[in-house]
Design a protein around this motif. Structure first.
Motif, PDB file in Angstrom:
ATOM      1  N   TYR A  52       0.788  -1.215  -0.278  1.00  0.00           N
ATOM      2  CA  TYR A  52      -0.123  -0.154  -0.482  1.00  0.00           C
ATOM      3  C   TYR A  52       0.806   1.524  -0.105  1.00  0.00           C
ATOM      4  O   TYR A  52       0.308   2.217  -0.680  1.00  0.00           O
ATOM      5  N   PHE A  53       1.764   1.257   0.723  1.00  0.00           N
ATOM      6  CA  PHE A  53       2.582   2.096   0.770  1.00  0.00           C
ATOM      7  C   PHE A  53       3.600   2.309  -0.454  1.00  0.00           C
ATOM      8  O   PHE A  53       3.437   3.545  -1.406  1.00  0.00           O
ATOM      9  N   ASN A  54       3.781   1.558  -0.886  1.00  0.00           N
ATOM     10  CA  ASN A  54       4.404   1.316  -2.961  1.00  0.00           C
ATOM     11  C   ASN A  54       3.288   1.904  -3.546  1.00  0.00           C
ATOM     12  O   ASN A  54       3.341   3.073  -4.229  1.00  0.00           O
ATOM     13  N   ILE A  55       2.221   2.101  -3.577  1.00  0.00           N
ATOM     14  CA  ILE A  55       0.927   2.309  -4.790  1.00  0.00           C
ATOM     15  C   ILE A  55       0.807   3.318  -3.995  1.00  0.00           C
ATOM     16  O   ILE A  55       1.310   4.600  -5.345  1.00  0.00           O
ATOM     17  N   CYS A  56       0.966   4.142  -3.015  1.00  0.00           N
ATOM     18  CA  CYS A  56       0.509   5.632  -2.403  1.00  0.00           C
ATOM     19  C   CYS A  56       1.739   6.202  -2.937  1.00  0.00           C
ATOM     20  O   CYS A  56       2.297   7.642  -3.695  1.00  0.00           O
ATOM     21  N   ILE A  57       3.181   5.719  -2.724  1.00  0.00           N
ATOM     22  CA  ILE A  57       3.674   6.730  -3.121  1.00  0.00           C
ATOM     23  C   ILE A  57       4.249   6.759  -5.230  1.00  0.00           C
ATOM     24  O   ILE A  57       4.935   7.558  -5.405  1.00  0.00           O
ATOM     25  N   THR A  58       3.956   5.625  -5.398  1.00  0.00           N
ATOM     26  CA  THR A  58       4.962   5.711  -6.901  1.00  0.00           C
ATOM     27  C   THR A  58       3.676   6.137  -7.287  1.00  0.00           C
ATOM     28  O   THR A  58       3.546   7.204  -8.834  1.00  0.00           O
ATOM     29  N   TYR A  59       1.963   6.447  -6.715  1.00  0.00           N
ATOM     30  CA  TYR A  59       1.003   7.391  -7.591  1.00  0.00           C
ATOM     31  C   TYR A  59       0.683   7.324  -8.995  1.00  0.00           C
ATOM     32  O   TYR A  59      -0.706   7.129  -9.166  1.00  0.00           O
ATOM     33  N   TYR A  84       9.473  15.342 -10.783  1.00  0.00           N
ATOM     34  CA  TYR A  84       8.036  14.061 -10.288  1.00  0.00           C
ATOM     35  C   TYR A  84       8.986  13.557  -9.008  1.00  0.00           C
ATOM     36  O   TYR A  84       8.669  13.036  -8.069  1.00  0.00           O
ATOM     37  N   PHE A  85      11.010  13.940  -8.915  1.00  0.00           N
ATOM     38  CA  PHE A  85      11.222  13.795  -7.702  1.00  0.00           C
ATOM     39  C   PHE A  85      10.741  13.397  -6.792  1.00  0.00           C
ATOM     40  O   PHE A  85      10.725  13.131  -5.235  1.00  0.00           O
ATOM     41  N   LEU A  91       5.256  12.420  -0.910  1.00  0.00           N
ATOM     42  CA  LEU A  91       4.192  11.237  -0.807  1.00  0.00           C
ATOM     43  C   LEU A  91       4.963  10.475   0.254  1.00  0.00           C
ATOM     44  O   LEU A  91       3.650   9.863   1.094  1.00  0.00           O
ATOM     45  N   TRP A  92       5.848  10.325   0.248  1.00  0.00           N
ATOM     46  CA  TRP A  92       6.620   9.572   1.233  1.00  0.00           C
ATOM     47  C   TRP A  92       5.995   9.747   2.462  1.00  0.00           C
ATOM     48  O   TRP A  92       5.767   9.122   3.282  1.00  0.00           O
ATOM     49  N   SER A 207       4.166  24.619  -8.415  1.00  0.00           N
ATOM     50  CA  SER A 207       2.784  24.487  -9.236  1.00  0.00           C
ATOM     51  C   SER A 207       3.099  23.317  -9.881  1.00  0.00           C
ATOM     52  O   SER A 207       2.127  22.635 -10.710  1.00  0.00           O
ATOM     53  N   ASP A 208       4.184  23.439 -10.413  1.00  0.00           N
ATOM     54  CA  ASP A 208       4.495  22.036 -11.178  1.00  0.00           C
ATOM     55  C   ASP A 208       4.376  20.059 -10.893  1.00  0.00           C
ATOM     56  O   ASP A 208       3.543  19.522 -10.919  1.00  0.00           O
ATOM     57  N   MET A 209       4.510  20.550  -9.459  1.00  0.00           N
ATOM     58  CA  MET A 209       4.192  19.216  -8.973  1.00  0.00           C
ATOM     59  C   MET A 209       2.668  18.966  -8.475  1.00  0.00           C
ATOM     60  O   MET A 209       2.399  17.887  -8.835  1.00  0.00           O
ATOM     61  N   LYS A 210       2.008  20.054  -8.408  1.00  0.00           N
ATOM     62  CA  LYS A 210       0.528  20.315  -8.688  1.00  0.00           C
ATOM     63  C   LYS A 210      -0.167  19.579 -10.168  1.00  0.00           C
ATOM     64  O   LYS A 210      -0.720  19.118  -9.595  1.00  0.00           O
ATOM     65  N   LYS A 211       0.228  19.817 -11.200  1.00  0.00           N
ATOM     66  CA  LYS A 211       0.335  19.752 -12.133  1.00  0.00           C
ATOM     67  C   LYS A 211       0.431  17.837 -12.216  1.00  0.00           C
ATOM     68  O   LYS A 211      -0.274  17.514 -12.892  1.00  0.00           O
TER      69      LYS A 211
END
Length: 415
Positions: A52-59, A84-85, A91-92, A207-211
């Motif tokens: 579940y961590f994996n899926i949320c962090i990978t997003y 992206y990084f 998220l992590w 703004s880029d992260m939000k996109k």
């Protein structure tokens, strides 16, 4: 040049999966024999939770980031990499804080307890996931670095496992060493990234992260849905039964997983290539995918028959007589790699490059609801075999729905 690069990337990813396949056939039977069904099942159960961590962090970045980087101009790549990084890092941190807050509440109110040493051992893989930007190497279509770095990490951890994991009481060490592979690879990859593109990592821009979060939302829902009928099945099986039965199922599932990873290697290599080809010529992209689908079908049918027939002989040989109950689950899932390969071509490689993210998400959400509806009665009826039937039926439903959608839209299936 594009075809040459594609072949090189497919070769790199298939080589990686082939080596993983060979090493897994050495390591997995060893761990299953040394640890036994109960302790190995405990590791599999915890890996399900960490999933579940994996899926949320990978997003969803594992799909949107390679596509965006592959289609971007060279001057825009540092901005995309940083976006992206840092989005992954945020998220992590957020998911980790929420998990421990939730665990504190559950422990206080309902006395829920986890094997915390085992949890932190498996959690190490999440740190590796964050610091190893596989999506970047996919996007620039330099998969050989993924292969080299992963194999270095895998050989190191595998050697340590054979040296130090000797009996069932070493199950936490076994979990930790398995989880260290992406961590070692992630640490090494930054030397490669620095040499290739010094100064590529910039300060985060909200703004880029939000996109990026907005664009990845549909993929995240899709991946979450996939997780509900893959990883969650192991967790539900563990909750409803015990670690030993989880061990029986996991023995079969690990062998199937080796084959699925080989298929996934080709998909991962093809995805950035087909995303770019679809942008230039949809007709050429569709022709390529049809040929890939035919190859998968022939190989999948032959491989499924062979796997089904050899299961009663292969399980005792590879895993030992304690895992005789794994024969049934393995036979039930013999054709799962074929079904998954077909759905990957139609969904991952066709729908996503064509901008059909919402339809893709809906298919997987329907499948996850279907899986949740059948998993409890099937586990109650057949334990590990019931879980295997749930996996097979759900994966088949995904493929059938994708065939219907693409047929109706006159894409891939017919002119």
């Amino acid at each position: 040049m594009k075809k040459s690069r594609l072949l090189e990337n497919i070769f790199s990813m298939v080589t990686l999966r082939a080596m993983e396949y060979i090493l897994s056939f050495i390591l997995v039977p060893y761990l299953l024999r040394v640890l036994g069904p109960a302790q190995y099942g405990a590791i599999a159960f915890m890996q399900g939770i960490i999933g579940y961590f994996n899926i949320c962090i990978t997003y969803g970045f594992n799909m949107t980031a390679p596509r965006d980087i592959a289609q971007a101009k060279e001057k825009d790549i540092p901005r995309l990499f940083s976006t992206y990084f840092w989005s992954t890092v945020l998220l992590w941190v957020g998911v980790t804080v929420l998990f421990f807050a939730g665990y504190g509440v559950l422990q206080t109110v309902w006395s829920v307890k986890l094997d915390l040493p085992l949890f932190f051992a498996v959690y190490t893989s999440i740190i590796g996931l964050v610091i190893f930007p596989i999506w970047y190497f996919q996007g620039i279509q330099e998969m050989r670095y993924i292969t080299i770095l992963n194999m270095v990490g895998r050989f190191v951890t595998m050697g340590l496992i054979f040296l130090f994991v000797r009996n069932p009481s070493d199950y936490i060490l076994a979990a930790l060493l398995q989880s260290c592979t992406p961590l070692f690879a992630g640490i090494l990859c930054w030397k490669v990234i620095h040499d290739m593109s010094p100064g590529i990592l910039h300060r985060p821009v909200w703004s880029d992260m939000k996109k990026a979060y907005k664009e990845g939302w549909q993929i995240f829902l899709s991946t979450l849905a996939i997780n509900l009928y893959t990883t969650s099945d192991v967790v539900i099986l563990g909750v409803l039964t015990n670690d030993t039965i989880v061990g029986y199922y996991s023995g079969a599932d690990k062998l199937i997983g080796c084959i699925k990873r080989a298929v996934g290697a080709v998909n991962d290599a093809v995805y950035p290539y087909i995303s770019k080809v679809m942008q230039e010529s949809r007709e050429r992209g569709i022709q390529f995918l049809r040929k890939q689908l035919m190859v998968y079908t022939v190989c999948g049918v032959v491989g499924g028959v062979v796997l089904y027939l050899l299961s009663p002989w292969g399980i005792p040989l590879l895993l030992g007589p304690k895992y005789i109950p794994s024969i049934g689950p393995l036979q039930i899932m013999s054709f799962v790699p074929l079904v998954v390969a077909m759905s990957n071509v139609m969904g991952y490689e066709t729908m996503l490059p064509l901008g059909m993210e919402k339809i893709y998400s809906k298919v997987l959400l329907v499948a996850s609801v279907f899986n949740l509806a059948i998993i409890y009665p099937l586990i109650s009826w057949g334990g590990a075999e019931g879980t295997s039937w749930a996996v097979f039926c759900t994966e088949t439903l995904v493929t059938v729905m994708m065939v219907g959608i693409l047929w109706k839209k006159h894409i891939l299936i017919r002119n």
